[in-house]
Design a protein around this motif. Sequence first.
Motif, PDB file in Angstrom:
ATOM      1  N   VAL A 196       0.847  -1.195   0.000  1.00 13.00           N
ATOM      2  CA  VAL A 196       0.000   0.000   0.000  1.00 13.00           C
ATOM      3  C   VAL A 196       0.889   1.254   0.000  1.00 13.00           C
ATOM      4  CG1 VAL A 196      -1.523   1.340   1.517  1.00 13.00           C
ATOM      5  CG2 VAL A 196      -1.987  -1.097   1.097  1.00 13.00           C
ATOM      6  N   LEU A 249      -5.909   4.603   6.103  1.00 11.91           N
ATOM      7  CA  LEU A 249      -5.288   3.311   5.811  1.00 11.91           C
ATOM      8  C   LEU A 249      -3.918   3.154   6.464  1.00 11.91           C
ATOM      9  CD1 LEU A 249      -6.137   2.660   2.058  1.00 11.91           C
ATOM     10  CD2 LEU A 249      -7.076   1.520   4.056  1.00 11.91           C
ATOM     11  N   LEU A 254      -2.683  -0.202   7.509  1.00 11.71           N
ATOM     12  CA  LEU A 254      -2.570  -1.251   6.482  1.00 11.71           C
ATOM     13  C   LEU A 254      -1.437  -0.973   5.485  1.00 11.71           C
ATOM     14  CD1 LEU A 254      -6.371  -1.776   5.629  1.00 11.71           C
ATOM     15  CD2 LEU A 254      -5.007  -2.769   7.466  1.00 11.71           C
ATOM     16  N   ARG A 293       0.419  -3.866   3.736  1.00  7.29           N
ATOM     17  CA  ARG A 293      -0.322  -4.913   3.015  1.00  7.29           C
ATOM     18  C   ARG A 293      -0.165  -4.769   1.505  1.00  7.29           C
ATOM     19  NH1 ARG A 293      -6.093  -6.131   5.641  1.00  7.29           N
ATOM     20  NH2 ARG A 293      -5.402  -6.449   7.781  1.00  7.29           N
ATOM     21  N   PRO A 298      -2.178  -5.137  -2.385  1.00  8.39           N
ATOM     22  CA  PRO A 298      -3.549  -4.884  -2.859  1.00  8.39           C
ATOM     23  C   PRO A 298      -4.500  -6.070  -2.702  1.00  8.39           C
ATOM     24  CG  PRO A 298      -1.983  -3.868  -4.339  1.00  8.39           C
ATOM     25  CD  PRO A 298      -1.171  -4.623  -3.324  1.00  8.39           C
ATOM     26  N   GLU A 332      -4.738  -8.058  -0.460  1.00  6.10           N
ATOM     27  CA  GLU A 332      -5.131  -8.256   0.943  1.00  6.10           C
ATOM     28  C   GLU A 332      -6.103  -7.167   1.418  1.00  6.10           C
ATOM     29  OE1 GLU A 332      -1.078 -10.283   2.690  1.00  6.10           O
ATOM     30  OE2 GLU A 332      -1.038  -8.136   2.263  1.00  6.10           O
ATOM     31  N   LEU A 333      -6.631  -6.400   0.461  1.00  2.00           N
ATOM     32  CA  LEU A 333      -7.532  -5.290   0.809  1.00  2.00           C
ATOM     33  C   LEU A 333      -8.914  -5.500   0.206  1.00  2.00           C
ATOM     34  CD1 LEU A 333      -5.191  -2.271  -0.085  1.00  2.00           C
ATOM     35  CD2 LEU A 333      -5.552  -3.286   2.181  1.00  2.00           C
ATOM     36  N   SER A 334      -9.928  -4.862   0.822  1.00  2.00           N
ATOM     37  CA  SER A 334     -11.275  -4.868   0.231  1.00  2.00           C
ATOM     38  C   SER A 334     -11.294  -3.890  -0.944  1.00  2.00           C
ATOM     39  CB  SER A 334     -12.294  -4.423   1.278  1.00  2.00           C
ATOM     40  OG  SER A 334     -12.136  -3.035   1.516  1.00  2.00           O
ATOM     41  N   GLN A 344     -11.075  -0.331   0.234  1.00  2.00           N
ATOM     42  CA  GLN A 344      -9.719   0.020   0.683  1.00  2.00           C
ATOM     43  C   GLN A 344      -8.792   0.207  -0.520  1.00  2.00           C
ATOM     44  OE1 GLN A 344      -9.231  -3.406   3.177  1.00  2.00           O
ATOM     45  NE2 GLN A 344      -9.845  -2.313   5.048  1.00  2.00           N
ATOM     46  N   GLN A 345      -8.956  -0.644  -1.529  1.00  2.00           N
ATOM     47  CA  GLN A 345      -8.112  -0.497  -2.732  1.00  2.00           C
ATOM     48  C   GLN A 345      -8.364   0.853  -3.402  1.00  2.00           C
ATOM     49  OE1 GLN A 345      -7.635  -3.875  -5.432  1.00  2.00           O
ATOM     50  NE2 GLN A 345      -8.687  -5.136  -3.934  1.00  2.00           N
TER      51      GLN A 345
END
Length: 368
Positions: free
Chosen positions: A99, A126, A129, A132, A134, A136-138, A141-142
């Motif tokens: 991220v 974010l 996170l 993390r 991409p 691993e994100l919703s 979140q992306q």
Amino acid sequence: MNAQPLLTLRQLACGYGGQRVVEHLNLHLERGDIGCLLGPSGCGKTTTLRAIAGFEPVHEGEIQLADRIISRSGFTLAPERRRIGMVFQDYALFPHLTVADNVAFGIRKHAHVQRIVAELLELVHLAPLSKRYPHELSGGQQQRVALARALAPEPDLLLLDEPFSNLDGELRRRLSHEVRDILKFRGTSAILVTHDQEEAFSVSDQVGVFRDGRLEQWDTPYNLYHEPLTPFVASFVGQGYFIRGQLIAPQKVQTELGVIQGNRAFNWPTGSSVDVLLRPDDIVYAPESALKATIVGKTFLGASTLYRLQLPTGNQLEGIFPSHADYRTGEQVGIRVAADHLVVFPALGSVAAHETLPEAGVRRFSSI
Ligand SMILES: Nc1ncnc2c1ncn2[C@@H]1O[C@H](COP(=O)(O)OP(=O)(O)OP(=O)(O)O)[C@@H](O)[C@H]1O
């Protein structure tokens, strides 16, 4: 302080190869404002955005950003030299970067890259996170990462192409409000493309309604709703029915609902046949009224209920009433029209009378 123009499109024509998709496009975005291109599928919104980004050359006219012409026929400033950021529908993050590294991508050589990334990750909520990847994100979140990445180089203008359409319902609404707050907080000017009117209205200061490659109106959400310039804009924005009437004075129209008087004068000849737009909020529950309608359908909306109403002639309308009084289908209710902002179009010879309107929104004529 006078508003400063940031983006100006003048008589723009653009498309693909020799094919023109958009023509005669004029619009003007002030610095710090959020504009939106709204319209049905295939009307040329994304094509316009791609021309502004510099991905497509323009056929005619010009695009000016701040004080420089960035596109005109025969000249296209390269996209990376425009100081324009992009956020796409599918996020387009780099899958092999974290991220934080995604956000840092466009400012790798900046002396304060870490501080800027940390600030932006705070802004889009974010920070925890940051390490993390991409996958691993919703989706929401992306899209926040994509927004932070696009904001990092401090673009003059941010272009967002259907940024929320892969998200559903409540998240979509929440993120669209959040994005507006973030853009306003940073003073970033933006153009958003969407076909969702609610999204356009909740995010933007100015909205342009497109139809078949032409901009029909570029205006505030309020004016688009209350002062649509064309029947198409009236139909695409909001709900309602057109009722046929006759102009009996510059401000008065005789209809089957009685004489409707608005707050502005129309200069067509007395006796002209006109169509009056009545939105659900223009029809008010009025038990004492002599004008009665039969309830033929209802949709409970929480604080209010949307009723489908049939007039004695058989024509139908919609009315939105507070939901604490609940009426049954088949019941008769008294109604009156309370339309200050009367929206009226000439009926005879009007092109609009024959056009196919989009599914959502206004029915061109009320009917059983
Ligand atoms: N790369 C392309 N080459 C040729 N024609 C294209 C290309 N991309 C889009 N078009 C055509 O241009 C027209 C406008 O497309 P555009 O993508 O701008 O519409 P839109 O308003 O953004 O629609 P949507 O809401 O469905 O994304 C359509 O007729 C489309 O088929």
